[in-house]
Design an enzyme around this catalytic site. Structure first.
Site, PDB file in Angstrom:
ATOM      1  CG  ASP A  64      -2.508  15.355  -1.841  1.00 40.97           C
ATOM      2  OD1 ASP A  64      -3.373  15.894  -2.563  1.00 40.97           O
ATOM      3  OD2 ASP A  64      -1.786  16.003  -1.063  1.00 40.97           O
ATOM      4  CD  GLU A 110      -2.695   1.353   2.482  1.00 39.19           C
ATOM      5  OE1 GLU A 110      -3.693   2.097   2.457  1.00 39.19           O
ATOM      6  OE2 GLU A 110      -2.347   0.709   3.491  1.00 39.19           O
ATOM      7  CE  LYS A 149      -3.664  25.509  -5.685  1.00 41.31           C
ATOM      8  NZ  LYS A 149      -2.849  26.492  -4.901  1.00 41.31           N
ATOM      9  CB  THR A 203      -8.480   3.608   4.500  1.00 41.30           C
ATOM     10  OG1 THR A 203      -9.259   4.681   3.960  1.00 41.30           O
ATOM     11  CG2 THR A 203      -8.108   2.648   3.375  1.00 41.30           C
ATOM     12  CD  GLU A 204      -6.602   6.214  10.614  1.00 39.30           C
ATOM     13  OE1 GLU A 204      -6.802   6.831  11.666  1.00 39.30           O
ATOM     14  OE2 GLU A 204      -5.487   6.154  10.055  1.00 39.30           O
ATOM     15  CG  ASP A 243     -12.294  12.057  -1.232  1.00 38.75           C
ATOM     16  OD1 ASP A 243     -11.119  11.643  -1.346  1.00 38.75           O
ATOM     17  OD2 ASP A 243     -12.575  13.259  -1.036  1.00 38.75           O
TER      18      ASP A 243
END
Length: 211
Positions: free
Chosen positions: A114, A38, A118, A190-191, A150
């Site tokens: 992440d 991961e 941009k 996941t968290e 997400d």
């Protein structure tokens, strides 16, 4: 998940733990079980769950923040069950080929990376063409990349990036993972996933296979 308070000597403390990999090796485990990694393993909830549920699979997490690696190591050490199939690395994903040899990985997990929204930051996105070439070389034949996010724009960017790369086959994709219970088979949260579900944010997922 809130700002993490940095532990000043975390980069030193992590070296005291047996589940931490200090330097690259040809073999990290004493068996020949399949290896899954991961990238951006965070505090380790995903990989710990995977390792507990699948003792015949080896897992390695790569996380660039030593404070977060330390938190994950402490979590592993607090378990009642020893995890001999889980190790952690403190490094950036750009250095993957320093830690792993060609054709050695069965599955790469990209969980809520992440999105770097941009345009000028595209080089940091873990699904850009440079990273795809890196993954392709490290994956075994028919190895998989499992991606969850997400962020709809990052989801769409990743679809286009893999399509342009041309060396992976899309096996599965959805913009709402929790819409169909069948798609949740073997899903490990996941968290961040737990947080987004609580906020009613839809989870997007794609699985690609190395041609």
């Amino acid at each position: 998940m809130g700002r993490i308070r940095k532990i000043k000597n975390a980069h030193t403390l992590i070296r005291q733990y047996s589940h931490f990999i200090h330097q690259p090796q040809v073999h990290y485990f004493t068996n020949h079980h399949p290896l899954e990694i991961e990238i951006g393993s965070g505090k380790g909830i995903f990989l710990i769950t995977k390792a507990l549920n699948n003792p015949a699979i080896n897992y390695i997490g790569i996380e660039r923040d030593p404070t977060i690696v330390l938190k994950a190591l402490k979590k592993i050490n607090s378990l009642n069950t020893p995890l001999n199939n889980l190790l952690l690395i403190n490094d950036n994903a750009t250095n993957l080929n320093k830690w792993f040899v060609q054709d050695s990985i069965q599955i790469i997990y990209l969980n809520f990376s992440d999105p770097w929204p941009k345009t000028r930051h595209e080089k940091h996105r873990l699904t850009n063409q440079v990273f795809l070439n890196l993954y392709y070389n490290l994956l075994r034949n028919h190895g998989l990349i499992e991606f969850k996010t997400d962020n709809l724009s990052f989801y769409e960017y990743s679809l286009l990036s893999f399509d342009s790369f041309g060396k992976f086959t899309k096996e599965f994709s959805t913009i709402n993972l929790y819409q169909n219970l069948c798609d949740l088979k073997d899903n490990v949260q996941t968290e961040y996933e737990q947080k987004f579900i609580n906020q009613n944010v839809t989870i997007k997922k794609i699985i690609w296979k190395k041609n």
